[in-house]
Write a protein that holds these residues in place. Structure first.
Motif, PDB file in Angstrom:
ATOM      1  N   CYS A 164       6.989  36.597  46.799  1.00 48.27           N
ATOM      2  CA  CYS A 164       6.987  38.062  46.835  1.00 48.27           C
ATOM      3  C   CYS A 164       6.561  38.639  45.496  1.00 48.27           C
ATOM      4  CB  CYS A 164       8.369  38.597  47.215  1.00 48.27           C
ATOM      5  SG  CYS A 164       8.836  38.157  48.883  1.00 48.27           S
ATOM      6  N   LEU A 165       7.046  38.036  44.423  1.00 47.17           N
ATOM      7  CA  LEU A 165       6.678  38.505  43.091  1.00 47.17           C
ATOM      8  C   LEU A 165       5.171  38.372  42.900  1.00 47.17           C
ATOM      9  CD1 LEU A 165       7.437  39.464  40.238  1.00 47.17           C
ATOM     10  CD2 LEU A 165       7.640  37.062  39.593  1.00 47.17           C
ATOM     11  N   THR A 166       4.628  37.237  43.311  1.00 43.00           N
ATOM     12  CA  THR A 166       3.191  37.029  43.179  1.00 43.00           C
ATOM     13  C   THR A 166       2.423  38.127  43.900  1.00 43.00           C
ATOM     14  OG1 THR A 166       3.705  34.683  43.254  1.00 43.00           O
ATOM     15  CG2 THR A 166       1.381  35.297  43.416  1.00 43.00           C
ATOM     16  N   CYS A 167       2.864  38.429  45.102  1.00 43.38           N
ATOM     17  CA  CYS A 167       2.157  39.450  45.876  1.00 43.38           C
ATOM     18  C   CYS A 167       2.268  40.812  45.205  1.00 43.38           C
ATOM     19  CB  CYS A 167       2.715  39.517  47.297  1.00 43.38           C
ATOM     20  SG  CYS A 167       2.356  38.029  48.217  1.00 43.38           S
ATOM     21  N   ALA A 168       3.463  41.106  44.668  1.00 47.15           N
ATOM     22  CA  ALA A 168       3.631  42.382  43.968  1.00 47.15           C
ATOM     23  C   ALA A 168       2.688  42.437  42.768  1.00 47.15           C
ATOM     24  CB  ALA A 168       5.077  42.559  43.528  1.00 47.15           C
ATOM     25  N   LEU A 169       2.560  41.309  42.077  1.00 44.74           N
ATOM     26  CA  LEU A 169       1.667  41.285  40.915  1.00 44.74           C
ATOM     27  C   LEU A 169       0.216  41.452  41.339  1.00 44.74           C
ATOM     28  CD1 LEU A 169       3.284  38.522  38.671  1.00 44.74           C
ATOM     29  CD2 LEU A 169       3.256  40.995  38.330  1.00 44.74           C
ATOM     30  N   ILE A 170      -0.109  40.888  42.508  1.00 42.21           N
ATOM     31  CA  ILE A 170      -1.483  41.021  43.003  1.00 42.21           C
ATOM     32  C   ILE A 170      -1.820  42.487  43.252  1.00 42.21           C
ATOM     33  CG2 ILE A 170      -2.982  40.502  44.986  1.00 42.21           C
ATOM     34  CD1 ILE A 170      -1.744  37.726  45.030  1.00 42.21           C
ATOM     35  N   VAL A 172      -0.574  45.006  41.401  1.00 37.27           N
ATOM     36  CA  VAL A 172      -0.676  45.710  40.118  1.00 37.27           C
ATOM     37  C   VAL A 172      -1.830  45.183  39.264  1.00 37.27           C
ATOM     38  CG1 VAL A 172       0.592  46.365  38.052  1.00 37.27           C
ATOM     39  CG2 VAL A 172       1.789  46.138  40.216  1.00 37.27           C
ATOM     40  N   THR A 173      -2.113  43.883  39.376  1.00 37.84           N
ATOM     41  CA  THR A 173      -3.117  43.282  38.496  1.00 37.84           C
ATOM     42  C   THR A 173      -4.488  43.965  38.576  1.00 37.84           C
ATOM     43  OG1 THR A 173      -1.963  41.221  38.876  1.00 37.84           O
ATOM     44  CG2 THR A 173      -4.061  41.086  37.715  1.00 37.84           C
ATOM     45  N   ALA A 222      -4.596  46.998  36.495  1.00 37.37           N
ATOM     46  CA  ALA A 222      -4.647  46.696  35.068  1.00 37.37           C
ATOM     47  C   ALA A 222      -6.047  46.215  34.688  1.00 37.37           C
ATOM     48  CB  ALA A 222      -3.602  45.642  34.716  1.00 37.37           C
ATOM     49  N   ALA A 227       5.329  52.367  42.358  1.00 38.37           N
ATOM     50  CA  ALA A 227       4.453  51.428  43.054  1.00 38.37           C
ATOM     51  C   ALA A 227       3.360  52.180  43.802  1.00 38.37           C
ATOM     52  CB  ALA A 227       5.267  50.571  44.013  1.00 38.37           C
ATOM     53  N   ALA A 242       0.654  53.213  41.485  1.00 38.16           N
ATOM     54  CA  ALA A 242      -0.195  52.067  41.204  1.00 38.16           C
ATOM     55  C   ALA A 242      -1.140  51.825  42.370  1.00 38.16           C
ATOM     56  CB  ALA A 242       0.658  50.833  40.944  1.00 38.16           C
TER      57      ALA A 242
END
Ligand code: ADP
Ligand code: MG
Lengths: 341, 290
Positions: free
Chosen positions: A43-49, A51-52, A55, A323, A326
């Motif tokens: 889930c964290l990976t997907c959340a980062l995907i 936001v990344t 950025a 979120a 973003a």
């Protein structure tokens, strides 16, 4: 082995290797911990995907574009090809006009349409409208451009056609992209308003239309606003529909019956230009467009922040609205970068 | 009043009456006024039938609800209490597929006359719900006056006057008078329910319907609301649906017992609990079903 009646029953003995209820073997416990960590990590990976890209897009635009941003960029018109300097003020103002007109048409239509299907319509009609909106959301934006071109730009295209490229045609193309989007997001949040509020207002003898607007819509206003912002952000970066309608304009012309420039059009023109200075200005314009959406987003959220101090779930809402911001900017970021790829 | 209740129901005969084992006991100091036959009838419901599609939810209910008193509706869950209550202010019309036959008169006027606007009916017959539902976008003050404001009242002084009066009548004024600008949903559960009562009475209805208004409240908040009903009945006709027989004995002047959609018995509360005329009433109040 003890059994039978005792005040405090000793735990029954277990055969070696067996597991008692409520107790698990070391291996199983580790396996469970691993699974839990795996899902959280995924889930964290997907959340980062999510936001990344924001950025990355933002960082890249800053690197490539910030060098060309100066006061002239916001205040001057373009200079002739090959010369350096000048600005894109006409495109910035044009974007504001186009998006403003599109929002003026698209947002009320989408929101009131959603109010109709949640507060008035029968189940069948509501599902027809919902289905139509879902289909329209899948229509590529270039198709909206072509439709607007055929109806509003081509001479004799329709009784409403101006017979030439115009800002009105561009704004309407954008508005029709917004409508199904706003309708669906508004509908979702209107359906979340508990029926108890509608009933309470009805029991006070309040008229249906006032309940729809002053109670239901007001209760859902945060979510409706998020949907509206998402739609505005989405069309801010649209280029294809404008190519067929507003066309673009290198001079200072802001009559809505005339061709009009917009940041995405300017970015497109500069990005495919053979002049390096114009290429640089394309990056700068993309950065400005992204910042505009960001400022609009944050500004509107601030302007419509909770008037009432304590609301349940405020923390959660704040987090999710960050979120959302973003996500909206990422949406435009993506659209903005399309012409360059 | 109870004498013109025609509802009689086939009674299971294999049960012995258990007169000695009442589960409901009156408080020692209870002084429930009996319904005298001279009491004016506020709501006159005749042969009310309500259907949800094929489902016959209320069957031939006829009863006269006396003005300025508390009438309780009791019965096992699903027996049509809420359905009956909601047709007293035409709220059931919002449920798709709901139909009603029969007549309901409020102080002589037929609420179902084709010329009568249902929103006007609802202004005259207010309602308080099981789950307290103050509007989350409004302050305490705005919640109380919303019914007036959304009906076009602009006069600030008048709104202010109604605000204080309604909050006082709802026994909430002293608790919130300095917090009127705080959100309605910042109050405790019991206060929220009294806020909803204030909101309902601010439009000055004649009748107040309450559908299990305390079932989500703790005992202290419940006691406050019950006490409040005793005050409110001086100005309003109150009809309360409750699943608690104890509550009916504490607050109601008369009680109607519904079973399987039928009005089985309607009598002064003390009479209904101490001396039920119908076997089904007796079975219910002694806890043999429901
Ligand atoms: N909206 C509805 N559609 C269909 N049936 C309903 C609806 N509301 C209630 N009913 C049925 O009508 C009967 C009476 O319901 P209700 O008046 O809510 O009971 P009570 O309030 O006494 O628990 C129940 O059998 C219930 O299932
Ligand atoms: Mg009920």
């Amino acid at each position: 082995m003890s059994s039978g009646i005792a005040l405090s029953t000793p735990p029954p003995a277990t055969p070696p290797g067996a597991v008692r209820v409520g107790q698990v073997s070391e291996g199983l416990r580790r396996w469970r911990k691993f699974k839990s960590a795996l899902v959280a990590g995924l889930c964290l990976t997907c959340a980062l995907i999510v936001v990344t890209p924001l950025a990355l897009v933002f960082g890249y635009l800053v690197i490539k574009g910030v060098g060309s941003i100066n006061l002239d960029f916001f205040t001057k018109l373009p200079v002739p090809h090959g010369e350096t300097g000048g600005g894109v003020v006409h495109a910035i103002v044009g974007s504001f006009i186009l998006i403003g007109l599109a929002a003026l048409v698209g947002l009320p239509t989408g929101i009131l349409g959603a109010v109709y299907i949640t507060e008035y319509a029968g189940r069948r009609f509501a599902s027809v409208v919902r289905f139509a909106a879902d289909l329209l959301n899948g229509v590529p934006s270039i198709v909206w451009g072509i439709v607007a071109y055929a109806i509003l730009v081509l001479p004799k295209g329709s009784p409403f056609s101006l017979g030439h490229y115009s800002a009105i045609a561009g704004a309407l193309a954008l508005a029709f992209i917004m409508i199904p989007l706003v309708l669906r997001t508004s509908e979702e949040v209107l359906l979340l308003v508990p029926n108890g509020y509608r009933e309470a207002a009805l029991a006070l003898g309040v008229a249906r239309w006032k309940i729809a607007t002053r109670i239901v819509l007001k209760t859902a206003s945060k979510g409706v606003l998020t949907g509206a912002l998402l739609a505005v952000a989405r069309v801010s970066g649209e280029t294809a529909p404008l190519l067929f309608t507003a066309l673009g304009n290198s001079g200072w012309s802001h009559g809505i019956r005339d061709p009009m420039s917009a940041l995405p059009l300017q970015i497109y023109a500069y990005a495919i230009s053979p002049y390096p200075d114009e290429n640089r200005q394309a990056w700068a314009a993309a950065l400005v467009l992204l910042l505009m959406v960001l400022v609009l987003n944050v500004g509107l959220r601030y302007a419509t922040r909770d008037r009432l101090p304590t609301r349940p779930g405020t923390r959660g809402k704040k987090l999710s609205s960050a979120a959302n911001t973003a996500a909206t900017t990422a949406v435009t970021g993506g659209a903005v970068t399309v012409p360059q790829t | 009043m109870s004498s013109d209740n025609p509802a009689t129901v086939a009674v299971p005969t294999n049960r012995a009456p258990a007169v000695s084992s009442r589960v409901v006991n009156f408080p020692a100091s209870s002084a429930l006024p009996a319904v005298s036959p001279t009491d004016a009838v506020a709501i006159d419901a005749r042969e009310v039938n309500i259907f949800y599609g094929e489902k016959h939810a209320v069957i031939d209910a006829t009863l006269g609800i006396p003005a300025r008193s508390v009438t309780a509706i009791i019965g096992p869950s699903g027996c049509g209490k809420s359905t009956f209550l909601r047709c007293l202010n035409r709220m059931h019309e919002l449920t798709p597929g709901a139909r009603m036959t029969g007549s309901i008169r409020l102080n002589g006027e037929n609420l179902y006359d084709p010329k009568v606007d249902p929103t006007v009916v609802r202004r005259r017959v207010g309602m308080v719900f099981q789950k307290s539902n103050p509007f989350p976008t409004m302050t305490i003050g705005e919640n109380v006056t919303v019914g007036l404001r959304l009906n076009g009242v602009r006069d600030k002084a008048f709104l202010r006057e109604r605000l204080e009066d309604a909050l006082r009548k709802a026994a909430l004024w002293d608790e919130v008078k300095s917090d009127l600008a705080k959100p309605g949903i910042s109050l405790s559960g019991g206060q929220q329910q009294r806020l909803c009562i204030a909101r309902a009475i601010a439009v000055q209805p004649e009748v107040l319907l309450m559908d299990e208004p305390t079932s989500a409240l703790d005992p202290i908040a419940t006691a406050k609301v019950e006490e409040l009903m005793n005050e409110l009945k001086r100005n309003f006709t109150i009809v309360i649906v409750t699943h608690s027989m104890q509550q009916a004995t504490r607050v109601a002047d008369q009680t109607a017992f519904f079973y399987l959609g039928k009005l089985v018995e309607f009598a002064p509360t003390r009479e209904l609990f101490n001396n039920p005329r119908e076997k089904q009433t007796e079975a219910y109040i002694t806890g043999r079903f429901g």
